[in-house]
Design an enzyme around this catalytic site. Structure first.
Site, mmCIF file in Angstrom:
data_model
loop_
_atom_site.group_PDB
_atom_site.id
_atom_site.type_symbol
_atom_site.label_atom_id
_atom_site.label_comp_id
_atom_site.label_asym_id
_atom_site.label_seq_id
_atom_site.Cartn_x
_atom_site.Cartn_y
_atom_site.Cartn_z
ATOM 1 N N ASP A 9 0.826 -1.203 0.115
ATOM 2 C CA ASP A 9 0.146 -0.048 -0.075
ATOM 3 C C ASP A 9 0.730 1.182 -0.051
ATOM 4 O O ASP A 9 2.179 1.399 0.517
ATOM 5 C CB ASP A 9 -0.914 -0.099 1.275
ATOM 6 C CG ASP A 9 -2.062 0.876 1.032
ATOM 7 O OD1 ASP A 9 -2.543 1.451 0.114
ATOM 8 O OD2 ASP A 9 -2.569 1.267 2.112
ATOM 9 N N HIS A 17 3.255 3.243 -8.911
ATOM 10 C CA HIS A 17 3.212 1.826 -9.256
ATOM 11 C C HIS A 17 4.528 1.233 -9.951
ATOM 12 O O HIS A 17 5.000 0.215 -9.661
ATOM 13 C CB HIS A 17 2.075 1.483 -10.073
ATOM 14 C CG HIS A 17 0.765 1.766 -9.745
ATOM 15 N ND1 HIS A 17 0.392 1.214 -8.219
ATOM 16 C CD2 HIS A 17 -0.575 2.522 -9.987
ATOM 17 C CE1 HIS A 17 -0.868 1.616 -7.985
ATOM 18 N NE2 HIS A 17 -1.308 2.536 -9.006
ATOM 19 N N LEU A 71 11.403 -20.508 -3.465
ATOM 20 C CA LEU A 71 10.431 -19.646 -2.939
ATOM 21 C C LEU A 71 9.259 -19.735 -3.814
ATOM 22 O O LEU A 71 9.108 -19.692 -5.045
ATOM 23 C CB LEU A 71 10.948 -18.271 -2.900
ATOM 24 C CG LEU A 71 9.596 -17.041 -2.544
ATOM 25 C CD1 LEU A 71 9.320 -17.207 -1.175
ATOM 26 C CD2 LEU A 71 9.967 -15.780 -2.801
#
Length: 247
Positions: A22, A39, A133
């Site tokens: 956020d 972004h 991962l």
């Protein structure tokens, strides 16, 4: 200055970390730029946290990239986000393969533009055998809708006589979620200082430790990840029980 990494107990790492990314818009506004600028700069934070988790040995990382509510944002911003997503995946696929990162998607992918959906699914297929991962990207995602869809699937199974209503339990619901087979997050990080979970992994975070930082997502780096993990490791995870003191 010493790094928080030096204080991490590698025997007590969270197996699964989730992140609500956020603050991109506010970061851009501080720079006097359009929201899409935030972004674009947030991509470096995604790379840093993904690399950091992989290097530490965290097994699962889930990033909240785009909620179902985000479709109501201005079209130019949404279109820019979708284009950025495709370009980023194309640029990073080589790195994902080299670092053995397995990519998975959760959310209503059918609502994404076709070119975006196709590129994402190609990346998922290309990395499916990687052993490092597991990186889950939540796109067009809603925790409430995920639970509702799981309930619909179970209702259909009951209707068809495959299961009895008495057989419906937490395990069955979990098995019908998009995250089936993946452990619940032990740690949820939220940037920008907001004190809410924003419809993210509502079932899965029932006992997740929350870590809220005022830092905006485009400024978040590995050292911030290490700090969050250190904070997590200082907590007592009781799961509703009372810990028995050591005599």
């Amino acid at each position: 200055m010493a790094s928080f990494k030096e204080n991490i107990d590698f025997g007590n790492l969270p197996e699964h970390i989730a992140v609500i990314m956020d603050g991109n818009g506010r970061w851009a506004k501080q720079k006097g730029a359009a929201r899409i600028f935030g972004h674009r700069n947030a991509v470096q934070s995604v790379k840093a946290v993904t690399e950091g988790c992989g290097e530490l040995g965290v097994k699962y990382l889930t990033l909240y990239a785009f909620s179902t509510e985000n479709w109501s944002r201005p079209k130019a911003e949404v279109d820019g986000l979708m284009e950025l997503l495709v370009n980023t995946i194309q640029k990073e696929i080589k790195s994902l393969l080299e670092n053995q990162v397995r990519l998975k998607m959760i959310g209503e992918l059918d609502s994404l533009p076709k070119v975006c959906r196709v590129n994402l699914l190609e990346a998922v297929e290309a990395t499916k055998d990687n052993k490092g991962l597991t990186l889950l990207i939540a796109l067009s995602y809603s925790g409430r809708r995920e639970i509702a869809k799981a309930a619909q699937k179970i209702a259909e199974q009951v209707k068809m006589g495959m299961i009895d209503p008495a057989d419906v339990n937490e395990k069955l619901l979990e098995d019908n979620l998009e995250t089936r087979g993946i452990p619940d997050p032990e740690l949820l990080i939220r940037t920008s200082g907001e004190m809410r979970v924003s419809n993210f992994l509502l079932w899965q975070i029932a006992y997740t430790e929350l870590y809220i930082t005022p830092k905006l997502w485009p400024d978040f780096r590995k050292e911030d990840l290490y700090e969050a993990i250190c904070a997590y490791q200082k907590r007592e995870r009781r799961f509703g029980n009372v810990l028995t003191p050591i005599a």
